[in-house]
Motif scaffolding. Structure first.
Motif, short mmCIF file in Angstrom:
data_model
loop_
_atom_site.label_atom_id
_atom_site.label_comp_id
_atom_site.label_asym_id
_atom_site.label_seq_id
_atom_site.Cartn_x
_atom_site.Cartn_y
_atom_site.Cartn_z
N ASN A 93 -64.51 -19.96 27.84
CA ASN A 93 -64.21 -19.48 26.76
C ASN A 93 -63.39 -17.97 26.78
O ASN A 93 -63.67 -17.38 25.83
CB ASN A 93 -65.77 -18.96 26.04
CG ASN A 93 -66.65 -17.96 26.96
OD1 ASN A 93 -66.18 -17.15 27.59
ND2 ASN A 93 -67.79 -18.20 26.64
N GLY A 94 -63.14 -17.56 27.97
CA GLY A 94 -62.18 -16.40 28.25
C GLY A 94 -62.91 -15.03 27.92
O GLY A 94 -62.28 -14.20 27.72
N GLY A 95 -64.28 -15.06 28.09
CA GLY A 95 -64.95 -13.74 27.52
C GLY A 95 -65.42 -13.07 28.51
O GLY A 95 -66.26 -12.02 28.66
N THR A 96 -65.36 -13.57 29.90
CA THR A 96 -65.75 -12.80 31.19
C THR A 96 -64.74 -11.71 31.50
O THR A 96 -63.91 -11.96 31.76
CB THR A 96 -66.16 -13.75 32.08
OG1 THR A 96 -66.94 -15.02 31.74
CG2 THR A 96 -66.80 -12.99 33.41
N LEU A 97 -65.58 -10.49 31.68
CA LEU A 97 -64.49 -9.62 32.24
C LEU A 97 -64.19 -9.50 33.62
O LEU A 97 -65.05 -10.10 34.41
CB LEU A 97 -65.23 -8.12 31.49
CG LEU A 97 -65.22 -8.04 30.29
CD1 LEU A 97 -65.65 -6.74 29.74
CD2 LEU A 97 -63.78 -8.23 29.55
N PRO A 98 -63.24 -8.89 33.93
CA PRO A 98 -62.56 -9.01 35.45
C PRO A 98 -63.76 -8.57 36.65
O PRO A 98 -63.76 -9.12 37.38
CB PRO A 98 -61.52 -8.02 35.39
CG PRO A 98 -60.87 -8.05 33.96
CD PRO A 98 -62.10 -8.00 33.11
N ALA A 99 -64.68 -7.54 36.18
CA ALA A 99 -65.35 -6.90 37.16
C ALA A 99 -66.51 -8.05 37.38
O ALA A 99 -67.03 -8.28 38.50
CB ALA A 99 -66.14 -5.61 36.81
N GLU A 100 -66.86 -9.04 36.36
CA GLU A 100 -67.94 -9.83 36.60
C GLU A 100 -67.34 -10.98 37.29
O GLU A 100 -68.13 -11.75 37.82
CB GLU A 100 -68.52 -10.20 35.22
CG GLU A 100 -69.87 -11.12 35.26
CD GLU A 100 -70.24 -11.50 33.80
OE1 GLU A 100 -71.28 -12.39 33.93
OE2 GLU A 100 -69.93 -10.97 32.77
N VAL A 101 -66.04 -11.44 37.04
CA VAL A 101 -65.41 -12.41 37.47
C VAL A 101 -65.53 -12.08 39.09
O VAL A 101 -65.67 -13.06 39.96
CB VAL A 101 -63.87 -12.54 37.01
CG1 VAL A 101 -63.35 -13.64 37.94
CG2 VAL A 101 -64.23 -13.46 35.49
N GLY A 102 -65.20 -10.91 39.51
CA GLY A 102 -65.15 -10.57 40.82
C GLY A 102 -66.45 -10.88 41.76
O GLY A 102 -66.71 -11.46 42.48
N GLU A 103 -67.54 -10.43 40.86
CA GLU A 103 -68.84 -10.40 41.35
C GLU A 103 -69.30 -11.79 41.40
O GLU A 103 -69.96 -12.27 42.46
CB GLU A 103 -69.91 -9.71 40.35
CG GLU A 103 -69.59 -8.11 40.41
CD GLU A 103 -70.48 -7.57 39.23
OE1 GLU A 103 -71.19 -8.32 38.64
OE2 GLU A 103 -70.44 -6.34 39.03
N ILE A 104 -68.91 -12.46 40.39
CA ILE A 104 -69.41 -14.18 40.58
C ILE A 104 -68.48 -14.80 41.54
O ILE A 104 -69.40 -15.68 42.43
CB ILE A 104 -69.05 -14.87 39.11
CG1 ILE A 104 -69.79 -14.24 38.10
CG2 ILE A 104 -69.24 -16.27 39.34
CD1 ILE A 104 -69.68 -14.70 36.53
#
Length: 392
Positions: A27-38
């Protein structure tokens, strides 16, 4: 919604022999910092980064940044699309990701993308070719490949660029097949102007009185409503005229455009535009007539009819303009009310992939369009080195 289940599913796929496990921000809603953490958590759970990919959407304008965050965290497959095409707001733009991974640290020295430097130099052409195939207007503000990506209008910026390009250019434009543009406007100084003329192949000495005349004329015409920020071909013709370097290929004696509403054989009301253009080449007059019907029988309007008539038969110049076509047409009303003035910007392209812009201005949209069309053809003839026909 259920991280534990998602991680278990990813691990099961990996253990069952999946070549790649791809994390999708659908859905394109995840921000970069969270993408890195995941991404880091998935790798820590036992799925190696060498088998982990990332797929992002641009709904928050962060698709490229989120992709790079996943790469920073260890993912080694990147998914994206050329020019960022994709559902809703699009996917991660490969025309931004590829040069970033190849030219920017820490990525450039750490990773091999499989793209050669020679192939990277064709990136701008590939981007514009796709837009051409899709009949889309290229995004001038696109990073790396946009027409404005290396444009420098302000006098201070342009002057600094001439001394040290790295002051306002983060890479060499040629690395991605793009080029530097110094648009001419009433903000420009003589150093900008001389550099722009040099790029056109015209050397003018510092302090030449013609420089001041050119800048004065640009200011005067922009006060009237012209704009040369993007219409660089029209600016070149203006400068050549002031320098006495503008060839006279032909003279337009007259033209006429008519728009008729009538019933066709199916008793339906249709519109038909027709244009007549008379030009004088050397000592010979030529008349061309053209309608604006396309291959489906639909009317494409008076400007289309005018363009077709003008380019239909230019005698000795015809071979030079046969590969020329109009790719974009923009109209701007520069004054309101009954005294409105229309500015038309036309983008043209030829078989060599060259693209240029011209401008016309008039209270009459047809006149403004015709002025821009004339500039477009004249610029093409000059660039192709076509000699003007001498008057007998």
């Amino acid at each position: 919604a259920n991280p534990d289940f998602a991680l278990a599913a990813a691990r099961a796929a990996y253990e069952a022999g999946a070549r790649w496990v791809v994390l999708c921000d659908t859905n394109g809603g995840t921000l970069p910092a969270e993408v890195g953490e995941i991404t880091a958590e998935v790798i820590a759970a036992g799925i190696p980064g060498t088998r982990l990919g990332i797929h992002t959407h641009d709904d928050t304008g962060n698709a490229v940044a989120a992709t790079l965050a996943a790469v920073d965290a260890g993912a080694r497959q990147v998914q994206g699309t050329l020019n960022g095409l994709g559902e809703r707001c699009g996917n991660a733009n490969l025309t931004t990701l590829i040069p970033t991974l190849m030219l920017k640290e820490p990525y450039a020295s750490r990773f091999e993308t499989g793209v050669s430097a020679e192939a990277l130099a064709g990136l701008t052409h590939a981007s514009r070719l796709l837009d051409d195939i899709l009949n889309r207007v290229p995004n001038k503000a696109a990073p790396y490949v946009g027409a404005s990506a290396f444009a420098h209008k302000a006098g201070l910026h342009a002057s600094a660029i001439l001394k040290d390009p790295t002051t306002y250019e983060h890479i060499d434009p040629a690395a991605v097949g793009n080029s530097r543009i110094i648009p001419m406007s009433n903000q420009a100084g003589q150093s900008n102007l001389r550099e722009r003329l040099r790029e056109m192949g015209i050397e003018v000495e510092k302090g030449d009185p013609a420089l001041a005349r050119i800048l004065s004329r640009v200011k005067e015409r922009e006060d009237q409503g012209y704009s040369y920020d993007t219409a660089q071909a029209s600016f070149e013709l203006l400068a050549r005229e002031e320098l006495g370097l503008l060839p006279r290929f032909f003279e337009v004696k007259r033209y006429r455009v008519t728009v008729e509403r009538r019933k066709n054989k199916y008793n339906r009301m249709v519109t038909l535009s027709e244009a007549v253009v008379v030009v004088k080449i050397g000592s010979e007059k030529m008349l061309s007539v053209s309608e604006s019907l396309d291959e489906t029988g639909s009317d494409r309007g008076p400007v289309n009819a005018l363009a077709k008539a003008l380019a239909k038969d230019l005698g000795p110049y015809q071979a030079a303009i046969d590969d020329m076509r109009l790719v974009d047409f923009k109209v701007r009303i520069t004054q309101g009310g009954t005294e409105a003035v229309t500015r038309v910007i036309i983008d043209s392209e030829d078989g060599q992939g060259r693209r240029w812009s011209t401008v016309g201005l008039s209270a009459n949209i047809v006149d403004a369009s015709f002025e821009a069309l004339l500039d477009a053809i004249t610029w093409k003839l000059i660039r192709d080195g076509v000699p003007p026909v001498a008057v007998a």
